[in-house]
Design an enzyme around this catalytic site. Sequence first.
Site, PDB file in Angstrom:
ATOM      1  N   ASP A   1       0.851  -1.190   0.000  1.00 12.63           N
ATOM      2  CA  ASP A   1       0.000   0.000   0.000  1.00 12.63           C
ATOM      3  C   ASP A   1       0.894   1.250   0.000  1.00 12.63           C
ATOM      4  OD1 ASP A   1      -2.490   1.281   0.139  1.00 12.63           O
ATOM      5  OD2 ASP A   1      -2.413   1.425   2.329  1.00 12.63           O
TER       6      ASP A   1
ATOM      7  N   HIS B   1      -7.941  10.264   3.084  1.00  8.00           N
ATOM      8  CA  HIS B   1      -7.301   9.385   4.071  1.00  8.00           C
ATOM      9  C   HIS B   1      -7.504   9.908   5.490  1.00  8.00           C
ATOM     10  CE1 HIS B   1      -4.872   8.031   0.574  1.00  8.00           C
ATOM     11  NE2 HIS B   1      -4.999   6.883   1.190  1.00  8.00           N
ATOM     12  N   GLY B   2      -7.435   8.976   6.453  1.00  5.69           N
ATOM     13  CA  GLY B   2      -7.383   9.361   7.863  1.00  5.69           C
ATOM     14  C   GLY B   2      -8.720   9.820   8.404  1.00  5.69           C
TER      15      GLY B   2
ATOM     16  N   HIS C   1      -9.304   4.794  -2.348  1.00  4.51           N
ATOM     17  CA  HIS C   1      -8.583   4.903  -1.075  1.00  4.51           C
ATOM     18  C   HIS C   1      -9.414   5.785  -0.150  1.00  4.51           C
ATOM     19  CE1 HIS C   1      -4.377   3.415  -2.009  1.00  4.51           C
ATOM     20  NE2 HIS C   1      -5.038   3.225  -3.132  1.00  4.51           N
TER      21      HIS C   1
ATOM     22  N   ALA D   1     -11.573   5.281   2.287  1.00  6.98           N
ATOM     23  CA  ALA D   1     -13.009   4.968   2.223  1.00  6.98           C
ATOM     24  C   ALA D   1     -13.625   4.659   3.586  1.00  6.98           C
ATOM     25  CB  ALA D   1     -13.220   3.795   1.270  1.00  6.98           C
TER      26      ALA D   1
END
Length: 328
Positions: A95, A195-196, A231, A233
């Site tokens: 990843d 992300h995050g 990504h 998600a």
Amino acid sequence: MACYNYRDLGLVNTAEMFRKAYEGGYTVPAFNFISIEQMNAIIDAVIEKNSPVILLASPNLHRQLGHEMIARVVQAGVDRIAHEGLNIPVALHLDHGMSMEHCVLAIENGFSSVMIDGSAKPFEENIALTKEVADYAHSLDITVEAELGILSGEEEGQRDSAGVKETKYTDPERAEEFIRRSGCDSLAVSVGTCHGLVKMKPNPDGTLPDLRFDILDHIRENCPGFPLVLHGASNIAPEYVEMINAHGGHIEQTAGIPDEQIRLAAKTNVCKVNIATDGWICALAHTRRILDENPGAIDSRVFTLKTRPLMKELYMHKIDLMGSENKA
Ligand code: 13P
Ligand code: ZN
């Protein structure tokens, strides 16, 4: 030094998985793991659901566990599936590989698929780097994911002092050229996920914006049959955030990606959806709660034994959203 070949570990690359997912109108779940308990919970879920799975390991996990350990832990998971008499396809995927070196290290140590993330680079440099990785990986029958466009938030493996980056949606017109010239097998796109913890910015009326399904459609028209990847998600369920904050943590409740959006995206040309943060906060919320409830604990099994089935439940729910049950 080459230690493992992915086939010897019982793994597959993502080509056949994605072909079936595209044709079958579902998505293959891709889960990051950072502990043995988490790996066990993922395997528990895919056994129960008879679902294909992509195990995500980032360069940070290489630093944390060591590459020898990653391959062996994954092999143990695959063995457990076989001992159940099941034939579930499992891929081990790098990843957010950020360099040729990251990808080579992964490939030499049993990974069946790699991501080369050149999304922060100019278009031509992203193509050149992706092509270099793809030429090497394809000579060993390993599949390659690339990224075009920029997701805001912190991307695993490329956290820098700049922190949050600006979102840059994937340009569907350039995607076709990128795919053709780079030779990648799948493409991570920026269509509104992040992300995050920091994800969607609610509309003024409090509703959440939809993902950019028009971009997915546009790419499908230009590149029929080509698998895309989402990504960032995770859903960031209030249940976990509240539990973390009720037991000594201090994190912000943010708006994650609604389940319904993932369910819809799973039916499109998206063939892989990455989930990391939901797994982290599920494990951490329950760990904090259990430690609070057991002040006399002296070893970590007091929480590891209990968090595993709770993580399993989360991963089973994700499999339901992605429609991959019984698609092994
Ligand atoms: P989340 O942070 O939303 O779980 O995204 C995970 C991811 O994209 C890993 O590559
Ligand atoms: Zn990611």
